[in-house]
Design an enzyme around this catalytic site. Structure first.
Site, PDB file in Angstrom:
ATOM      1  N   SER A   9      -4.417   5.791  -0.240  1.00 56.63           N
ATOM      2  CA  SER A   9      -5.313   6.861  -0.318  1.00 56.63           C
ATOM      3  C   SER A   9      -6.553   6.495   0.098  1.00 56.63           C
ATOM      4  O   SER A   9      -7.404   5.678  -0.258  1.00 56.63           O
ATOM      5  CB  SER A   9      -5.368   7.487  -1.650  1.00 56.63           C
ATOM      6  OG  SER A   9      -6.555   8.200  -1.714  1.00 56.63           O
ATOM      7  N   HIS A  34      -2.686   8.953   3.261  1.00 54.45           N
ATOM      8  CA  HIS A  34      -2.949   9.788   2.177  1.00 54.45           C
ATOM      9  C   HIS A  34      -4.353  10.323   2.280  1.00 54.45           C
ATOM     10  O   HIS A  34      -5.247   9.524   1.857  1.00 54.45           O
ATOM     11  CB  HIS A  34      -2.501   9.301   0.775  1.00 54.45           C
ATOM     12  CG  HIS A  34      -2.681  10.459  -0.148  1.00 54.45           C
ATOM     13  ND1 HIS A  34      -1.530  11.593  -0.488  1.00 54.45           N
ATOM     14  CD2 HIS A  34      -3.514  10.770  -1.136  1.00 54.45           C
ATOM     15  CE1 HIS A  34      -1.860  12.117  -1.480  1.00 54.45           C
ATOM     16  NE2 HIS A  34      -3.086  11.865  -1.843  1.00 54.45           N
ATOM     17  N   ASP A  36      -7.065  12.756   1.133  1.00 52.92           N
ATOM     18  CA  ASP A  36      -7.481  13.390  -0.008  1.00 52.92           C
ATOM     19  C   ASP A  36      -8.697  14.609   0.199  1.00 52.92           C
ATOM     20  O   ASP A  36      -9.785  14.198   0.302  1.00 52.92           O
ATOM     21  CB  ASP A  36      -7.983  12.718  -1.195  1.00 52.92           C
ATOM     22  CG  ASP A  36      -6.823  12.237  -2.006  1.00 52.92           C
ATOM     23  OD1 ASP A  36      -5.904  12.780  -2.254  1.00 52.92           O
ATOM     24  OD2 ASP A  36      -6.967  10.701  -1.989  1.00 52.92           O
ATOM     25  N   MET A  38     -10.885  17.678  -1.002  1.00 60.46           N
ATOM     26  CA  MET A  38     -11.492  18.167  -2.213  1.00 60.46           C
ATOM     27  C   MET A  38     -12.690  19.083  -1.975  1.00 60.46           C
ATOM     28  O   MET A  38     -13.499  18.760  -1.054  1.00 60.46           O
ATOM     29  CB  MET A  38     -11.957  17.217  -3.402  1.00 60.46           C
ATOM     30  CG  MET A  38     -11.038  15.967  -3.602  1.00 60.46           C
ATOM     31  SD  MET A  38     -11.506  14.981  -4.635  1.00 60.46           S
ATOM     32  CE  MET A  38     -10.182  13.594  -4.710  1.00 60.46           C
ATOM     33  N   HIS A  75      -3.537  15.704   1.225  1.00 63.91           N
ATOM     34  CA  HIS A  75      -3.455  16.295   0.020  1.00 63.91           C
ATOM     35  C   HIS A  75      -4.485  17.233  -0.212  1.00 63.91           C
ATOM     36  O   HIS A  75      -5.775  16.806  -0.420  1.00 63.91           O
ATOM     37  CB  HIS A  75      -3.550  15.100  -0.867  1.00 63.91           C
ATOM     38  CG  HIS A  75      -3.407  15.547  -2.496  1.00 63.91           C
ATOM     39  ND1 HIS A  75      -3.781  14.540  -3.491  1.00 63.91           N
ATOM     40  CD2 HIS A  75      -3.102  16.664  -2.974  1.00 63.91           C
ATOM     41  CE1 HIS A  75      -3.624  15.147  -4.400  1.00 63.91           C
ATOM     42  NE2 HIS A  75      -3.348  16.453  -4.422  1.00 63.91           N
ATOM     43  N   MET A  77      -6.714  19.461  -2.199  1.00 65.85           N
ATOM     44  CA  MET A  77      -7.035  19.992  -3.545  1.00 65.85           C
ATOM     45  C   MET A  77      -8.379  20.803  -3.490  1.00 65.85           C
ATOM     46  O   MET A  77      -9.476  20.673  -3.622  1.00 65.85           O
ATOM     47  CB  MET A  77      -7.719  18.538  -4.500  1.00 65.85           C
ATOM     48  CG  MET A  77      -6.560  17.633  -4.691  1.00 65.85           C
ATOM     49  SD  MET A  77      -7.045  15.956  -5.054  1.00 65.85           S
ATOM     50  CE  MET A  77      -7.142  15.377  -3.767  1.00 65.85           C
ATOM     51  N   MET A 168       1.577  14.626  -9.595  1.00 72.04           N
ATOM     52  CA  MET A 168       0.372  14.063  -9.920  1.00 72.04           C
ATOM     53  C   MET A 168       0.452  13.294 -11.211  1.00 72.04           C
ATOM     54  O   MET A 168       0.963  13.745 -12.211  1.00 72.04           O
ATOM     55  CB  MET A 168      -0.599  15.229 -10.102  1.00 72.04           C
ATOM     56  CG  MET A 168      -1.555  15.805  -8.902  1.00 72.04           C
ATOM     57  SD  MET A 168      -1.950  14.598  -7.608  1.00 72.04           S
ATOM     58  CE  MET A 168      -3.230  13.916  -8.240  1.00 72.04           C
ATOM     59  N   GLY A 173      -8.949  14.506  -8.671  1.00 74.53           N
ATOM     60  CA  GLY A 173     -10.401  14.675  -8.571  1.00 74.53           C
ATOM     61  C   GLY A 173     -11.106  13.492  -8.279  1.00 74.53           C
ATOM     62  O   GLY A 173     -12.052  13.346  -7.482  1.00 74.53           O
ATOM     63  N   ASP A 202       1.127  10.132  -7.118  1.00 75.57           N
ATOM     64  CA  ASP A 202      -0.449  10.082  -6.829  1.00 75.57           C
ATOM     65  C   ASP A 202      -1.371   9.845  -8.188  1.00 75.57           C
ATOM     66  O   ASP A 202      -1.316  10.558  -8.886  1.00 75.57           O
ATOM     67  CB  ASP A 202      -0.760  10.994  -5.816  1.00 75.57           C
ATOM     68  CG  ASP A 202      -2.169  10.932  -5.466  1.00 75.57           C
ATOM     69  OD1 ASP A 202      -2.909  10.123  -5.543  1.00 75.57           O
ATOM     70  OD2 ASP A 202      -2.514  11.932  -5.002  1.00 75.57           O
TER      71      ASP A 202
HETATM   72  C1  DX5 Z   1      -6.949  11.824  -6.944  1.00 74.72           C
HETATM   73  C2  DX5 Z   1      -6.367  11.599  -5.574  1.00 74.72           C
HETATM   74  C3  DX5 Z   1      -5.703  10.468  -5.333  1.00 74.72           C
HETATM   75  C4  DX5 Z   1      -6.550   9.133  -5.535  1.00 74.72           C
HETATM   76  C5  DX5 Z   1      -5.674   8.265  -5.977  1.00 74.72           C
HETATM   77  O1  DX5 Z   1      -7.158  13.085  -7.128  1.00 74.72           O
HETATM   78  O2  DX5 Z   1      -5.377  12.671  -5.266  1.00 74.72           O
HETATM   79  O3  DX5 Z   1      -5.079  10.278  -4.148  1.00 74.72           O
HETATM   80  O4  DX5 Z   1      -7.198   8.737  -4.261  1.00 74.72           O
HETATM   81  O5  DX5 Z   1      -6.420   7.010  -6.538  1.00 74.72           O
HETATM   82  P1  DX5 Z   1      -6.022   5.641  -7.289  1.00 74.72           P
HETATM   83  O6  DX5 Z   1      -4.791   4.886  -6.486  1.00 74.72           O
HETATM   84  O7  DX5 Z   1      -7.182   4.822  -7.290  1.00 74.72           O
HETATM   85  O8  DX5 Z   1      -5.516   6.351  -8.696  1.00 74.72           O
HETATM   86 ZN    ZN Z   2      -4.379  12.406  -3.444  1.00 75.39          ZN
END
Ligand code: DX5
Ligand code: ZN
Length: 246
Positions: A9, A34, A36, A38, A75, A77, A168, A173, A202
């Site tokens: 990620s 990956h 993310d 948001m 992803h 969000m 998840m 977040g 994830d």
């Molecule tokens: C959280 C994200 C993840 C995040 C995971 O909302 O969806 O993809 O980057 O990070 P780690 O691996 O550090 O928990």
């Molecule tokens: Zn993610």
């Protein structure tokens, strides 16, 4: 199970040198990126949108076919997942993974009386993503019951069946949170029913938690802080892969 896929990620990468970070992680053995996304509404944090994805895309070679090496696993969000499908396709997203919760609530907002229509909304999203030429993923938050996915996964209409489910293992977040082992019952349930399904986990995945996830049947492994915070990311990616391949 389907093959092991390691998807670092980039939320934990250096945003000041994102293109380089993306090409480095693929060179270090990662399969997918990956990404993310948001929006500050669906989750209490913001990252970036399609313009940034457009700029990092040329730093990573597109997969030769399907969901191969170099796949951009986005992803989403975000509160309005349907609104951004076309922009992300243009930006170079290969797999558009939306949240079940967001799809349900945006339909409910459009027509408060909706009942059966409300339930078909995620399937419509999947069909729409497929129509735009991307693979489709559907994500659920920790508090969402995994059984809501059965009706979707068992659809007779091929275009409405997702290419991946994301379970998840933290509240979405932020990176760097603690892995929730309770989520593994969801993974087990899905793996038992759907032997060929891509099941992604994830949140909080590391060398310390990977065996739990792999034993439950997850095959797509997201890791942010564990990979980008490591002295030797190549070694971490290798260990994650080894744990899944068994
Ligand atoms: C959280 C994200 C993840 C995040 C995971 O909302 O969806 O993809 O980057 O990070 P780690 O691996 O550090 O928990
Ligand atoms: Zn993610």
């Amino acid at each position: 199970s389907p093959p092991a896929i390691i998807a670092p990620s980039i939320l934990s990468a250096d945003f000041g040198a994102l293109g380089q970070a993306c090409s480095d992680t693929i060179a270090q053995g990662a399969d997918w990126l990956h990404v993310d996304i948001m929006d500050g509404h669906f989750v209490p944090n913001m990252t970036f949108g399609a313009p940034v994805v457009t700029k990092i895309r040329p730093h990573v070679e597109r997969p030769a076919q399907g969901l191969g090496r170099g796949t951009f696993d986005c992803h989403m969000m975000i509160a309005e997942p349907k609104k951004w499908v076309k922009d992300f396709k243009k930006a170079g997203c290969d797999l558009y993974c939306f949240h079940y919760e967001a799809a349900i609530s945006s339909t409910a907002a459009e027509s408060p009386e909706a009942t059966s229509e409300k339930k078909t909304s995620p399937k419509e999203m999947i069909r729409y993503i497929h129509d735009q030429g991307m693979r489709a993923g559907i994500a659920i938050k920790p508090k969402t019951d995994v059984r809501v996915l059965d009706e979707i996964l068992e659809s007779e209409i091929k275009e409405e069946v997702p290419d991946m489910v994301l379970i998840m293992t933290v509240e979405p977040g932020f990176g760097g949170q603690k892995f929730m082992p309770d989520m593994m019952s969801k993974v087990q349930m899905l793996r038992q029913k759907y032997p060929e399904l891509n099941i992604e986990v994830d949140g909080g995945l590391s060398e310390a938690t990977i065996d739990t996830a792999a034993d439950a049947g997850a095959n797509v492994i997201v890791a942010g802080s564990a990979v980008f915070g490591a002295k030797d990311p190549r070694e971490v990616i290798g260990k994650l892969r080894q744990a899944v391949e068994g």
